[in-house]
Write a protein that holds these residues in place. Structure first.
Motif, short mmCIF file in Angstrom:
data_model
loop_
_atom_site.label_atom_id
_atom_site.label_comp_id
_atom_site.label_asym_id
_atom_site.label_seq_id
_atom_site.Cartn_x
_atom_site.Cartn_y
_atom_site.Cartn_z
N SER A 46 0.85 -1.18 0.00
CA SER A 46 0.00 0.00 0.00
C SER A 46 0.89 1.23 0.00
N HIS A 99 -3.40 -1.33 4.26
CA HIS A 99 -3.75 0.01 3.78
C HIS A 99 -3.06 1.04 4.65
N ASP A 141 -9.76 -11.69 0.73
CA ASP A 141 -9.47 -10.30 0.39
C ASP A 141 -10.07 -9.39 1.46
N ARG A 143 -10.47 -4.95 2.17
CA ARG A 143 -10.28 -3.61 1.63
C ARG A 143 -10.80 -2.57 2.61
N SER A 145 -12.28 1.33 2.94
CA SER A 145 -12.98 2.29 2.08
C SER A 145 -12.14 3.54 1.89
N CYS A 220 -13.58 -5.04 -4.17
CA CYS A 220 -13.14 -3.64 -4.13
C CYS A 220 -14.35 -2.74 -3.90
N TYR A 221 -14.09 -1.58 -3.32
CA TYR A 221 -15.11 -0.54 -3.20
C TYR A 221 -15.23 0.19 -4.53
N THR A 266 -8.23 -11.04 -9.64
CA THR A 266 -8.21 -9.72 -9.00
C THR A 266 -9.09 -8.78 -9.79
N GLU A 268 -10.03 -4.28 -9.96
CA GLU A 268 -9.77 -2.93 -9.47
C GLU A 268 -10.61 -1.95 -10.27
N GLN A 269 -11.12 -0.92 -9.59
CA GLN A 269 -11.85 0.13 -10.28
C GLN A 269 -10.87 1.06 -10.99
#
Length: 414
Positions: A46, A99, A141, A143, A145, A220-221, A266, A268-269
């Motif tokens: 991270s 994170h 996983d 995450r 936010s 993921c968010y 995986t 990711e946005q």
């Protein structure tokens, strides 16, 4: 713009894309002030750029349970701030998330060992201050936010769950440290754990009346312009991508079969609107349109499954099991759902690494990037500028006398 990678041997490397000019991008190993952990691969990374853009924080979690916090400046000089060991990590378990925030580093392992370590500005030999909490086991996983108020996890027979970050460390649920006790409690009823604010509900039984397994491999968010954290995305071992809205329902609002080979590795946005990137257990990497679940385009020339993705406003970097680190171009989805994708992303450059890379992250420095405008914004901007040019042009009669601009005449008539 910088990207950081970690590999199976515990090396940390830095990538600076150079896609203009004769120079090629280099993946250089960071010169660590201390020796790297022995026989320990990098499992999670991270990065966070501080208020001072010249300083970047990099948090790493290793397979032997060690986690550390490093600072990296513009000339790539690296300093070790803190190092600690997750004592609750058992054999066969791994880090599933880490994170780095402005004041803390949050980490989570597959056996539910959640830790929040305070960031100390000056390195010291004393152990850093930390808070611990216990989550269910068999996680795949985890995450945090974007606003850091909540976190989410999912795993093997562990459905998507959202927790309040502050309450998770206030409520010490010691009786849930045992996987057996946690599993029995979850099967008996749907009551939420202390600190848990929402939990997904499994899909209905299939056509044969059989219960559908829960196999979340990635999540993921989905960040919104309003800053809300109600939308999440999960990938499953069976190859489905599911979208959740915690305000609407406990079951997914959308369910798409995306993976072509195996399950979802995986996701990711992206930084473009309605964009998310998904990889499967084969050698497929897709750009997905979140409005209808259709694949906008896929990247060609991959020979191994992509294990980590790091989007940025300009490029995207991925690492795969074929020992390549790749730099990709990205393009926004069509303005209207279902329209043909005019421009498709491609692999701009690939760099071979001697050891298998495991994870990649972007440093998060927006000052060194220029976001790509959508085609709609470009068209609107071009249209406005064209109108301004015509309105400000002066009219000339047959005798060569200037009559004034259209805008002046229009204001005079009004």
């Amino acid at each position: 713009m910088r990207f950081f990678t970690g590999d199976e041997l515990g090396n940390l490397k830095i990538l600076r894309p150079k896609l203009s000019g004769p120079d090629t991008s280099n993946l250089e190993q960071l010169n660590r002030p201390t020796e790297k952990p022995e026989n320990a691969g990098v499992q999670v990374l991270s990065a966070r750029t501080q208020r001072d853009p010249s300083v970047t924080l990099l948090a790493a979690g290793y397979s032997n349970g060690i986690a550390e916090l490093l600072t990296i400046v513009e000339d790539d000089a690296i300093t070790s701030l803190q190092q600690w060991t997750e004592t609750r990590l058992k054999n066969g378990q791994r880090y599933v998330g880490i994170h780095c925030t402005e004041k803390n580093v949050l980490s989570c392992t597959s056996n539910g060992a959640l830790r929040m370590t305070a960031i100390e500005q000056d390195s010291s030999d004393t152990a850093p201050t930390s808070l611990t909490a216990s989550l269910p086991t068999r996680l795949c996983d985890w995450r945090l936010s974007e606003n850091q108020n909540t976190f989410a996890y999912g795993g093997d027979e562990v459905d998507l769950s959202v927790w309040d970050t502050e309450r998770a460390f206030q409520n010490r649920v010691e009786d849930l440290t045992s996987s057996t006790a946690a599993a029995k409690k979850r099967k008996r009823n749907d009551t939420l754990f202390p600190g848990e604010i929402w939990r997904a509900k499994n899909l209905p039984n299939d056509n044969l009346g059989l219960r559908q397994p829960i196999r979340i491999t990635a999540l993921c968010y989905l960040s919104a312009s309003s800053g809300s954290n109600h939308h999440l995305l999960t990938g499953t071992q069976l190859g489905f991508v599911r979208r959740y809205d915690t305000r609407a329902s406990r079951r997914p609002t959308s369910d798409w079969k995306i993976a072509k080979v195996g399950g979802v590795e995986t996701l990711e946005q992206g930084f473009n609107l309605h964009e998310v990137f998904v990889s499967d257990s084969g050698s497929n990497l897709f750009a997905l349109d979140l409005r209808n679940g259709r694949v906008s385009y896929s990247y060609k020339g991959l020979a191994g499954s992509v294990t980590s993705i790091a989007p940025s406003p300009t490029f995207m970097v991925s690492v795969a099991r074929d020992r390549y680190c790749r730099i990709h171009s990205t393009f926004p989805a069509p303005e209207q759902p279902g329209q043909q994708q005019e421009h498709k992303g491609e692999v701009l450059e690939k760099i071979f690494t001697k050891s298998t890379p495991t994870v990649v992250v972007w440093d998060g420095d927006h000052s060194s990037t220029k976001p790509i405008a959508s085609s709609q914004e470009l068209e609107e901007g071009d249209g406005d500028s064209d109108e301004d040019v015509w309105d400000n042009m002066e009219e000339v009669d047959d005798d060569g006398e200037v009559q004034g601009s259209k805008t002046t005449k229009k204001q005079r008539n009004d």
